[in-house]
Scaffold this motif. Sequence first.
Motif, short mmCIF file in Angstrom:
data_model
loop_
_atom_site.label_atom_id
_atom_site.label_comp_id
_atom_site.label_asym_id
_atom_site.label_seq_id
_atom_site.Cartn_x
_atom_site.Cartn_y
_atom_site.Cartn_z
N UNK A 1 0.87 -1.00 -0.10
CA UNK A 1 0.02 0.17 -0.15
C UNK A 1 1.01 1.10 -0.12
N UNK A 2 0.26 2.36 0.32
CA UNK A 2 1.04 3.75 -0.10
C UNK A 2 0.92 4.46 1.40
N UNK A 3 2.18 4.90 1.84
CA UNK A 3 2.23 5.81 2.98
C UNK A 3 2.76 6.91 2.71
N UNK B 1 -17.95 9.20 -20.56
CA UNK B 1 -17.51 8.19 -19.75
C UNK B 1 -15.96 7.76 -19.88
N UNK B 2 -15.16 7.27 -19.13
CA UNK B 2 -14.04 7.24 -19.21
C UNK B 2 -13.46 5.99 -18.34
N UNK B 3 -12.46 5.13 -18.50
CA UNK B 3 -11.93 4.34 -17.59
C UNK B 3 -10.42 4.53 -17.63
N UNK B 4 -9.61 4.34 -16.60
CA UNK B 4 -8.19 3.99 -16.55
C UNK B 4 -7.94 2.76 -16.10
N UNK B 5 -6.98 2.07 -17.25
CA UNK B 5 -6.74 0.87 -16.75
C UNK B 5 -5.75 0.58 -16.20
N UNK B 6 -5.25 0.43 -15.08
CA UNK B 6 -4.06 0.16 -14.27
C UNK B 6 -3.30 -1.19 -13.89
N UNK B 7 -4.36 -1.91 -14.67
CA UNK B 7 -3.96 -3.41 -14.34
C UNK B 7 -2.67 -3.86 -15.05
N UNK B 8 -2.55 -3.57 -16.53
CA UNK B 8 -1.44 -3.87 -17.19
C UNK B 8 -0.30 -2.74 -16.67
N UNK C 1 -0.77 5.25 -7.29
CA UNK C 1 -2.18 5.61 -7.10
C UNK C 1 -3.04 4.28 -7.17
N UNK C 2 -2.64 3.11 -7.86
CA UNK C 2 -3.29 2.02 -8.21
C UNK C 2 -3.20 1.26 -6.69
N UNK C 3 -2.25 1.56 -5.72
CA UNK C 3 -2.02 0.74 -4.75
C UNK C 3 -2.66 1.33 -3.35
N UNK C 4 -3.54 2.27 -3.79
CA UNK C 4 -4.33 3.16 -2.60
C UNK C 4 -5.42 2.19 -2.16
N UNK C 5 -5.70 2.24 -0.86
CA UNK C 5 -6.77 1.23 -0.16
C UNK C 5 -7.84 1.99 -0.02
N UNK C 6 -8.98 1.42 0.31
CA UNK C 6 -10.36 2.04 0.54
C UNK C 6 -10.43 2.21 1.92
N UNK C 7 -11.38 3.44 2.05
CA UNK C 7 -11.96 3.72 3.33
C UNK C 7 -12.93 4.65 3.38
N UNK C 8 -14.11 4.52 3.55
CA UNK C 8 -15.16 5.36 3.81
C UNK C 8 -14.89 6.36 4.73
#
Length: 155
Positions: free
Chosen positions: A26-28, A77-84, A96-103
Amino acid sequence: MLSSVQDQKWPLVVIAGSKHSRKGRTVFAKCNIPRNTVVCDYHGELLTYDEGLLRYEQYGDNNENVYMFSFNYQGRNYWIDAVRQCRCHPKTRIKGRLLNHSMKTANVVPRIVLLNQLPHILFFAKQDIAISEEILFDYGVQRDRLSELQDWMLS
């Protein structure tokens, strides 16, 4: 800002293992980050909505490792694909793709910014962020409903 996106050099944050084993990397924050500062971006291939849906379906049910961001900019509408790994940074670990979720404890917010006539997602600190604090954002769905994300995006 543009040079950070182009170079993928985000000096305020670092990728590290999470103390919560289920989260993985994750990112710190590497230092104290003031409110409204750009922290990093969500970087990957920019796709039209139809291209993104097709790509998402190709990835199948393995949505645990699908790093795609869907958004609307000026009625499109767009998508950003950070899988590849992106072609522009083949050996760079994209933060940015490694940011985790928190409400509840999200400390950054995604904003759409136009750079070189293309929309980009930048994460801005929504409050002061302390050194060593995990960088989190609200994915826009409840954690217990993340498995329903595919159905929500396809509707």
